[in-house]
Design an enzyme around this catalytic site. Structure first.
Site, PDB file in Angstrom:
ATOM      1  N   LYS A   1     -59.013 -31.964 -32.667  1.00  0.00           N
ATOM      2  CA  LYS A   1     -59.353 -33.264 -33.256  1.00  0.00           C
ATOM      3  C   LYS A   1     -60.160 -34.058 -32.234  1.00  0.00           C
ATOM      4  O   LYS A   1     -59.776 -34.149 -31.065  1.00  0.00           O
ATOM      5  CB  LYS A   1     -58.079 -34.035 -33.643  1.00  0.00           C
TER       6      LYS A   1
ATOM      7  N   LYS B   1     -50.266 -21.260 -34.969  1.00  0.00           N
ATOM      8  CA  LYS B   1     -48.887 -21.714 -34.877  1.00  0.00           C
ATOM      9  C   LYS B   1     -48.142 -21.327 -36.147  1.00  0.00           C
ATOM     10  O   LYS B   1     -48.826 -21.156 -37.163  1.00  0.00           O
ATOM     11  CB  LYS B   1     -48.830 -23.223 -34.613  1.00  0.00           C
TER      12      LYS B   1
ATOM     13  N   ARG C   1     -54.246  -7.360 -47.804  1.00  0.00           N
ATOM     14  CA  ARG C   1     -53.833  -6.290 -48.721  1.00  0.00           C
ATOM     15  C   ARG C   1     -54.498  -6.393 -50.093  1.00  0.00           C
ATOM     16  O   ARG C   1     -54.704  -5.401 -50.763  1.00  0.00           O
ATOM     17  CB  ARG C   1     -52.315  -6.324 -48.907  1.00  0.00           C
TER      18      ARG C   1
ATOM     19  N   LYS D   1     -41.979 -36.499 -42.521  1.00  0.00           N
ATOM     20  CA  LYS D   1     -42.629 -36.332 -43.828  1.00  0.00           C
ATOM     21  C   LYS D   1     -42.127 -37.459 -44.725  1.00  0.00           C
ATOM     22  O   LYS D   1     -41.085 -38.069 -44.448  1.00  0.00           O
ATOM     23  CB  LYS D   1     -42.216 -35.002 -44.464  1.00  0.00           C
TER      24      LYS D   1
ATOM     25  N   HIS E   1     -47.894 -30.172 -31.641  1.00  0.00           N
ATOM     26  CA  HIS E   1     -48.820 -31.309 -31.746  1.00  0.00           C
ATOM     27  C   HIS E   1     -48.380 -32.519 -30.919  1.00  0.00           C
ATOM     28  O   HIS E   1     -49.193 -33.150 -30.249  1.00  0.00           O
ATOM     29  CB  HIS E   1     -48.971 -31.736 -33.210  1.00  0.00           C
TER      30      HIS E   1
ATOM     31  N   ASP F   1     -41.939 -27.801 -36.240  1.00  0.00           N
ATOM     32  CA  ASP F   1     -43.229 -27.868 -36.940  1.00  0.00           C
ATOM     33  C   ASP F   1     -44.222 -28.806 -36.246  1.00  0.00           C
ATOM     34  O   ASP F   1     -45.420 -28.528 -36.212  1.00  0.00           O
ATOM     35  CB  ASP F   1     -42.983 -28.339 -38.385  1.00  0.00           C
TER      36      ASP F   1
ATOM     37  N   GLU G   1     -46.444 -38.678 -41.856  1.00  0.00           N
ATOM     38  CA  GLU G   1     -47.156 -38.109 -43.007  1.00  0.00           C
ATOM     39  C   GLU G   1     -46.548 -38.654 -44.283  1.00  0.00           C
ATOM     40  O   GLU G   1     -45.326 -38.797 -44.379  1.00  0.00           O
ATOM     41  CB  GLU G   1     -47.026 -36.591 -43.012  1.00  0.00           C
TER      42      GLU G   1
HETATM   43  C1  BG6 Z   1     -49.219 -28.501 -39.367  1.00  0.00           C
HETATM   44  C2  BG6 Z   1     -47.822 -28.595 -39.895  1.00  0.00           C
HETATM   45  O1  BG6 Z   1     -49.251 -27.831 -38.137  1.00  0.00           O
HETATM   46  O2  BG6 Z   1     -49.735 -29.814 -39.184  1.00  0.00           O
HETATM   47  C3  BG6 Z   1     -47.769 -29.380 -41.190  1.00  0.00           C
HETATM   48  O3  BG6 Z   1     -47.324 -27.282 -40.127  1.00  0.00           O
HETATM   49  C4  BG6 Z   1     -48.424 -30.728 -41.000  1.00  0.00           C
HETATM   50  O4  BG6 Z   1     -46.441 -29.543 -41.634  1.00  0.00           O
HETATM   51  C5  BG6 Z   1     -49.800 -30.565 -40.379  1.00  0.00           C
HETATM   52  O5  BG6 Z   1     -48.522 -31.326 -42.276  1.00  0.00           O
HETATM   53  C6  BG6 Z   1     -50.392 -31.908 -40.023  1.00  0.00           C
HETATM   54  O6  BG6 Z   1     -51.725 -31.713 -39.647  1.00  0.00           O
HETATM   55  P1  BG6 Z   1     -52.778 -32.889 -39.839  1.00  0.00           P
HETATM   56  O7  BG6 Z   1     -54.023 -32.357 -39.217  1.00  0.00           O
HETATM   57  O8  BG6 Z   1     -52.891 -33.111 -41.321  1.00  0.00           O
HETATM   58  O9  BG6 Z   1     -52.206 -34.074 -39.143  1.00  0.00           O
END
Ligand code: BG6
Length: 498
Positions: free
Chosen positions: A181, A147, A43, A329, A239, A234, A215
């Site tokens: 990856k 996603k 937009r 996290k 993943h 998430d 993380e």
């Molecule tokens: C994303 C999540 O799909 O993957 C995030 O929404 C997360 O919350 C991220 O931080 C992690 O990805 P990577 O590649 O940094 O491990």
């Protein structure tokens, strides 16, 4: 063949941070098909030049050292901007006209990339279909969906139905960037290009498997999104379950999209559905202290920022072998790793040999950031009778290969352009994955059990997750690979020079 990549959500973070830097890198490495036009749709009122200038600045920031002003000058003319509103069907008619002008009479493969907020996926798909933009008489049309793919099984199915009304399944690419990856793909190579692992990759030798995605970052400015998601939606639905399927699946007959996806789907189907009464005992959930003070987070939020889940796979290979999945996290370090924990030897002859699972053989597959593989095994301590100690063979990509590990989006974008869906999820796969997650979320919500532990940022999640593993007769393998590597190399250097 000419290509056109249309990015919906062109002024968003994903476009600036990942998509355009990846396309630029592909151009710089001479892998981007020529000609490829990249059309941003959003937009924000921009002209082509203004968008190019903004992207030059963001790409220089995100591509880092590989940014080269001369290469950018060669790439930038392929960027075009079309301002429009996803919710206005008329804007898709004008997009159609703009694309026809850019492509001329030439046949062109088109990729529509949905990099918008998820609530715009369904309108975008419907309007693409209604405007005739999915129609393939002037070249193949593909659509990439980021996603989160739905927020539960019902919404994922609804999204699949919306897609299938406009596109055939073969045109749909559901992205999970973990599959892009290198180290995740290397899982397939490790298992199926070597003969020594497969004979022991089963319940006879493996005690359990741990898949961790830790993380250090907190949710930061993503509190609004995270309040609707939590770590289970998430990270686990996509993943972590993707890594589980690649670890557990049978060898596909061929390296082809459907052959691979069929095997992954078999694993998902074999995962024992969690009964509501088992959820409290088979899961751990936690929230880091301070989460409730993050922007857009409710002061009494019950959303989990950490979870651990035990899954069982009911098939011949894995019967009785728990798969422990864990992500959080605000953890002590950033690491994604898969640990194949082997059984203890049936009888120990030597002093100091395995007495706990942590002392038995272990294969540690480091997905990131210290990409590599370590095999842990017992060794005789020199000049100490028959005392043994756990040591390791340590393979690191950075030691054996030059050039660094490319960002996942480079591989995935190229695969979409070439029409290779091997690293993308099929409709049944995402729905099955939600079918594993939904009962856990429902039980947490209905029973409030297990309790939501609060953990200190910078820890390996809540201490309750350690107690939970101990109750299972096991322990987490918690090693921060970067620090471990740094320490072990510096510890090793004096002895090698002796
Ligand atoms: C994303 C999540 O799909 O993957 C995030 O929404 C997360 O919350 C991220 O931080 C992690 O990805 P990577 O590649 O940094 O491990």
């Amino acid at each position: 063949m000419a290509h056109t990549v249309v990015i919906f959500g062109a002024s968003g973070d994903l476009t600036n941070r990942k998509l355009v830097p990846a396309l630029y890198e592909l151009y710089r490495k001479r892998r981007l098909p020529q000609p490829t036009r990249i059309v941003g749709f959003s937009r924000t009122p921009f002209g082509h030049e203004a968008w190019r200038e903004e992207l030059a600045e963001s790409t220089a920031r995100f591509a880092g050292e590989s940014f080269n002003a001369t290469a950018w000058q060669g790439f930038a003319p392929a960027l075009f901007y079309h301002s429009g509103d996803i919710e206005r069907p008329g804007d898709f008619a004008s997009l159609r006209k703009c694309l026809a002008e850019l492509e001329g009479e030439q046949e062109s493969t088109r990729v529509y990339y949905l990099a918008t907020a998820p609530r715009f996926y369904e309108p975008a798909i419907a309007h693409l279909g209604a405007a005739g933009l999915a129609e393939q008489s002037l070249g193949v049309r593909r659509i990439v969906v980021e996603k989160p793919f739905g927020g539960d099984r019902t919404s994922a199915r609804r999204l699949n139905d919306a897609l299938h009304r406009a596109f055939a399944e073969q045109q749909v690419y559901r992205i999970d960037h973990y599959l892009g990856k290198e180290t995740v793909q290397n899982l397939l190579v490790l298992r199926f290009a070597n003969a020594i692992f497969e004979p022991i990759w089963n319940r006879n030798y493996v005690d359990h498997v741990e898949i961790t995605a830790a993380e250090e970052v907190t949710v930061g400015h993503r509190g609004g999104y995270y309040e609707r998601a939590g770590v289970l939606r998430d990270m686990f639905q996509n993943h972590l379950l993707q890594q589980l399927t690649l670890t557990a699946m049978e060898a596909p007959a061929r390296f082809e999209a459907d052959a691979i996806r069929d095997e992954k789907v078999k694993v998902l189907r074999a995962i024992r559905p969690m009964r509501p009464e088992d959820v409290a005992a088979q899961t751990v959930r936690g929230q880091y202290a301070g989460y409730r003070q993050e922007p857009q987070v409710a002061p009494d939020s019950q959303i989990e920022t950490f979870a651990a889940v035990k899954l069982l796979i009911d098939n011949w290979r894995w019967q009785g072998v728990p798969f422990y999945l864990r992500s959080g996290k605000a953890m002590s370090c950033r690491t994604t790793q898969i640990v194949i924990q082997f059984r203890e030897p049936p009888h120990m002859l030597f002093e100091g040999g395995p007495r706990t699972a942590l002392e038995a053989n272990r294969l540690v597959i480091q997905i990131q950031p210290a990409e590599g593989i370590q095999l842990h095994f017992q060794t005789k301590v020199p000049d100490a009778g028959m005392r043994v100690r756990l040591t390791d063979l340590d393979f690191r990509f950075q030691d054996k290969f030059t050039g660094g590990i490319p960002d996942a989006y480079q591989r995935l974008l190229l695969d979409v352009m070439h029409g290779d869906a091997s690293l993308f999820a099929r409709s049944d796969e995402v729905e099955l994955a939600w079918g594993i997650i939904d009962p856990i979320l429902a039980a947490w919500c209905e029973t409030g059990q297990p309790e939501l532990f609060v953990y200190e940022p910078g820890a390996w999640g809540p201490p309750g997750s350690w107690d939970w593993m101990l109750q299972q007769g096991r322990q987490w393998f918690d090693v921060c690979p970067v620090l471990h590597y740094r320490n072990s190399t510096s510890a090793r250097s004096p002895s090698t020079s002796q």
